[in-house]
Write a protein that holds these residues in place. Sequence first.
Motif, PDB file in Angstrom:
ATOM      1  N   VAL A 183     116.167  26.495 109.246  1.00  0.00           N
ATOM      2  CA  VAL A 183     116.531  25.210 110.364  1.00  0.00           C
ATOM      3  C   VAL A 183     116.201  25.367 111.374  1.00  0.00           C
ATOM      4  O   VAL A 183     116.819  24.397 112.416  1.00  0.00           O
ATOM      5  CB  VAL A 183     118.101  24.618 109.310  1.00  0.00           C
ATOM      6  N   LEU A 184     116.801  26.508 111.848  1.00  0.00           N
ATOM      7  CA  LEU A 184     117.619  26.615 112.682  1.00  0.00           C
ATOM      8  C   LEU A 184     115.706  26.406 114.014  1.00  0.00           C
ATOM      9  O   LEU A 184     116.142  26.423 114.827  1.00  0.00           O
ATOM     10  CB  LEU A 184     117.911  28.729 113.593  1.00  0.00           C
ATOM     11  N   GLU A 185     115.280  27.179 113.308  1.00  0.00           N
ATOM     12  CA  GLU A 185     113.735  26.749 114.231  1.00  0.00           C
ATOM     13  C   GLU A 185     112.961  25.022 114.274  1.00  0.00           C
ATOM     14  O   GLU A 185     112.929  24.917 115.695  1.00  0.00           O
ATOM     15  CB  GLU A 185     112.404  27.045 113.572  1.00  0.00           C
ATOM     16  N   CYS A 186     113.980  24.010 113.504  1.00  0.00           N
ATOM     17  CA  CYS A 186     113.367  22.805 113.656  1.00  0.00           C
ATOM     18  C   CYS A 186     114.832  22.155 115.156  1.00  0.00           C
ATOM     19  O   CYS A 186     114.146  21.818 115.922  1.00  0.00           O
ATOM     20  CB  CYS A 186     113.755  22.062 112.181  1.00  0.00           C
ATOM     21  N   VAL A 187     115.730  22.894 114.621  1.00  0.00           N
ATOM     22  CA  VAL A 187     116.788  22.165 115.624  1.00  0.00           C
ATOM     23  C   VAL A 187     116.357  23.024 117.086  1.00  0.00           C
ATOM     24  O   VAL A 187     116.354  22.015 118.328  1.00  0.00           O
ATOM     25  CB  VAL A 187     117.936  22.735 115.294  1.00  0.00           C
ATOM     26  N   GLY A 188     116.082  24.271 116.877  1.00  0.00           N
ATOM     27  CA  GLY A 188     115.810  24.838 118.437  1.00  0.00           C
ATOM     28  C   GLY A 188     114.485  24.359 118.186  1.00  0.00           C
ATOM     29  O   GLY A 188     114.863  24.046 120.023  1.00  0.00           O
ATOM     30  N   ARG A 189     113.478  23.768 118.314  1.00  0.00           N
ATOM     31  CA  ARG A 189     112.140  22.723 118.477  1.00  0.00           C
ATOM     32  C   ARG A 189     113.056  21.572 119.098  1.00  0.00           C
ATOM     33  O   ARG A 189     112.277  21.820 120.201  1.00  0.00           O
ATOM     34  CB  ARG A 189     110.976  23.358 118.054  1.00  0.00           C
ATOM     35  N   ASP A 230     129.828  22.474 112.492  1.00  0.00           N
ATOM     36  CA  ASP A 230     129.434  22.710 114.409  1.00  0.00           C
ATOM     37  C   ASP A 230     129.164  23.391 114.974  1.00  0.00           C
ATOM     38  O   ASP A 230     129.844  25.264 114.596  1.00  0.00           O
ATOM     39  CB  ASP A 230     131.195  22.540 114.655  1.00  0.00           C
ATOM     40  N   PRO A 231     128.070  23.652 115.324  1.00  0.00           N
ATOM     41  CA  PRO A 231     127.754  24.948 116.333  1.00  0.00           C
ATOM     42  C   PRO A 231     128.176  26.629 117.360  1.00  0.00           C
ATOM     43  O   PRO A 231     128.365  27.342 117.104  1.00  0.00           O
ATOM     44  CB  PRO A 231     126.294  24.037 117.296  1.00  0.00           C
ATOM     45  N   PHE A 267     121.046  41.300 118.608  1.00  0.00           N
ATOM     46  CA  PHE A 267     119.713  40.636 119.622  1.00  0.00           C
ATOM     47  C   PHE A 267     118.481  40.675 119.408  1.00  0.00           C
ATOM     48  O   PHE A 267     118.461  39.945 120.382  1.00  0.00           O
ATOM     49  CB  PHE A 267     119.564  42.489 120.141  1.00  0.00           C
ATOM     50  N   ARG A 268     117.620  41.555 118.852  1.00  0.00           N
ATOM     51  CA  ARG A 268     116.269  40.797 118.471  1.00  0.00           C
ATOM     52  C   ARG A 268     116.148  40.137 117.914  1.00  0.00           C
ATOM     53  O   ARG A 268     116.021  39.030 117.953  1.00  0.00           O
ATOM     54  CB  ARG A 268     115.245  41.949 117.937  1.00  0.00           C
ATOM     55  N   ILE A 269     116.848  39.395 117.033  1.00  0.00           N
ATOM     56  CA  ILE A 269     117.209  38.129 116.281  1.00  0.00           C
ATOM     57  C   ILE A 269     117.034  37.199 117.068  1.00  0.00           C
ATOM     58  O   ILE A 269     116.712  35.703 117.618  1.00  0.00           O
ATOM     59  CB  ILE A 269     118.282  38.005 114.970  1.00  0.00           C
ATOM     60  N   ALA A 270     118.736  36.978 118.234  1.00  0.00           N
ATOM     61  CA  ALA A 270     118.784  36.500 119.101  1.00  0.00           C
ATOM     62  C   ALA A 270     117.348  35.881 120.043  1.00  0.00           C
ATOM     63  O   ALA A 270     117.136  35.257 120.769  1.00  0.00           O
ATOM     64  CB  ALA A 270     119.485  37.343 119.658  1.00  0.00           C
ATOM     65  N   GLU A 281     125.239  28.925 122.311  1.00  0.00           N
ATOM     66  CA  GLU A 281     126.362  28.590 121.285  1.00  0.00           C
ATOM     67  C   GLU A 281     125.567  28.151 119.758  1.00  0.00           C
ATOM     68  O   GLU A 281     126.209  28.932 118.997  1.00  0.00           O
ATOM     69  CB  GLU A 281     126.707  27.500 121.672  1.00  0.00           C
ATOM     70  N   LEU A 282     124.774  27.838 119.308  1.00  0.00           N
ATOM     71  CA  LEU A 282     123.897  28.208 118.142  1.00  0.00           C
ATOM     72  C   LEU A 282     123.368  28.774 118.068  1.00  0.00           C
ATOM     73  O   LEU A 282     123.658  29.057 116.901  1.00  0.00           O
ATOM     74  CB  LEU A 282     122.674  26.537 118.842  1.00  0.00           C
ATOM     75  N   ALA A 283     123.021  30.332 118.666  1.00  0.00           N
ATOM     76  CA  ALA A 283     122.090  30.893 119.030  1.00  0.00           C
ATOM     77  C   ALA A 283     123.480  31.714 118.106  1.00  0.00           C
ATOM     78  O   ALA A 283     123.856  32.380 117.191  1.00  0.00           O
ATOM     79  CB  ALA A 283     121.580  31.663 119.527  1.00  0.00           C
ATOM     80  N   VAL A 284     124.300  31.662 118.729  1.00  0.00           N
ATOM     81  CA  VAL A 284     125.713  32.589 118.680  1.00  0.00           C
ATOM     82  C   VAL A 284     126.101  32.696 117.012  1.00  0.00           C
ATOM     83  O   VAL A 284     126.478  32.798 115.927  1.00  0.00           O
ATOM     84  CB  VAL A 284     126.449  32.005 118.980  1.00  0.00           C
ATOM     85  N   ALA A 285     126.322  31.047 116.107  1.00  0.00           N
ATOM     86  CA  ALA A 285     126.432  30.461 115.322  1.00  0.00           C
ATOM     87  C   ALA A 285     125.619  30.958 114.214  1.00  0.00           C
ATOM     88  O   ALA A 285     125.981  30.618 113.523  1.00  0.00           O
ATOM     89  CB  ALA A 285     126.676  28.857 115.135  1.00  0.00           C
ATOM     90  N   ALA A 286     124.600  30.793 113.950  1.00  0.00           N
ATOM     91  CA  ALA A 286     123.376  31.412 113.036  1.00  0.00           C
ATOM     92  C   ALA A 286     123.741  32.295 113.314  1.00  0.00           C
ATOM     93  O   ALA A 286     124.042  33.396 112.149  1.00  0.00           O
ATOM     94  CB  ALA A 286     121.932  30.754 114.278  1.00  0.00           C
ATOM     95  N   LEU A 287     123.973  33.538 114.525  1.00  0.00           N
ATOM     96  CA  LEU A 287     123.954  35.055 114.271  1.00  0.00           C
ATOM     97  C   LEU A 287     125.138  35.336 112.946  1.00  0.00           C
ATOM     98  O   LEU A 287     125.395  36.138 112.550  1.00  0.00           O
ATOM     99  CB  LEU A 287     124.146  35.993 115.604  1.00  0.00           C
ATOM    100  N   THR A 288     125.957  33.959 113.629  1.00  0.00           N
ATOM    101  CA  THR A 288     127.674  34.404 112.514  1.00  0.00           C
ATOM    102  C   THR A 288     127.293  34.220 110.959  1.00  0.00           C
ATOM    103  O   THR A 288     127.853  35.068 109.917  1.00  0.00           O
ATOM    104  CB  THR A 288     128.337  33.543 112.887  1.00  0.00           C
TER     105      THR A 288
END
Length: 343
Positions: A78-84, A172-173, A253-256, A267-274
């Motif tokens: 999901v993250l990959e799709c939204v990020g792209r 909500d991201p 860090f590496r995932i980010a 903001e969406l990266a922080v949400a994903a990492l949370t």
Amino acid sequence: RDGVTKVRLFRERFSGQPDIYGTYDPQTGRSWQVKAPVTDEVVLDHLQGKRPYGVYLLLGDLTRAAVVDFDVAEFGPVLECVGRAQHYEVAMHIERSKSKGFHVWSFFPEPGVPAWKPRCVLRHILDETESPKVEIFPKQDRLSEDTTNCGNFINAPLFGALVHQGKTVFLDPKRGLAPFPNQWEFLERAEAVPETRLDEIIQVNGLDRSDTDHGVGSPCNSLGVFEAGSVFPPCVHTMLRNGVTENQRVACFRIAVHLRRVGLPYELAVAALTEWARKNRPSQGKQIISQTEIKAQAASAFLKEYRGNGCEEPAVAAYCDPECPIRARHSLETARAELPQDR
């Protein structure tokens, strides 16, 4: 907002065929088609949790929305799709579905856009992120002249019986992918994608729809070049899916770094990492990485464009896949560096 206003807003966002809809039995999961007008009462019953409502998105060859249906609990794809999609400036809105997966919605202005355009663009995004088998609704480019063919329905969000469980709600991201506290305010403000944006993506990436004038549900062919850097390597997939037990901060860090590479905003990266951190099971009684630490590691990853993948770091090496092309390239470079130099 009163009930009348909510029903009006819901019908604006999730409009489709007016004289037919889908539903399902929440107990058995069995779904079926209802040949009856989509009235305010039908929508209200859905919102109150009395009877689910599924929308047939296609009106001829137009659609007001498109949905990518991720039927997996894993959040990485999901993250990959939204990020792209962010890379292409296509707004996508994440809904946790009624079961284990996610629906990712894109909305379009009235009266809708030719369905082949968002289908083509979303298929291209899924191909780039190596999720080619994920379903897209509507599943067809247009309806045939056969009036019995209505396409396929997609379950609408905000089914009242599931909302309190955190299902069928938009996430909500900015709040760690928790549900928006006010779903109606979100729906009112949700960004729609103009048709001109779709046209630009199709033109720039050399996309085309095959057999436009013949056949129904014809596939979309991508002529673009696959970008190897647009997807996560296997180690990141594994860490996102399962969490980690050691070296949480380095892993974070590496995932980010990779979230930044696929185009996710901070903001969406922080949400994903949370969300990822909740899966961590630290050894020796250590605490799960805190929100403050997550934000700090993500901020460091977003400071600049890091070229390395951290293959040599224990936090990453523990999840390394022997078949990973990055690992193979790294091993080759290491071997070359160790060869004796000609004099």
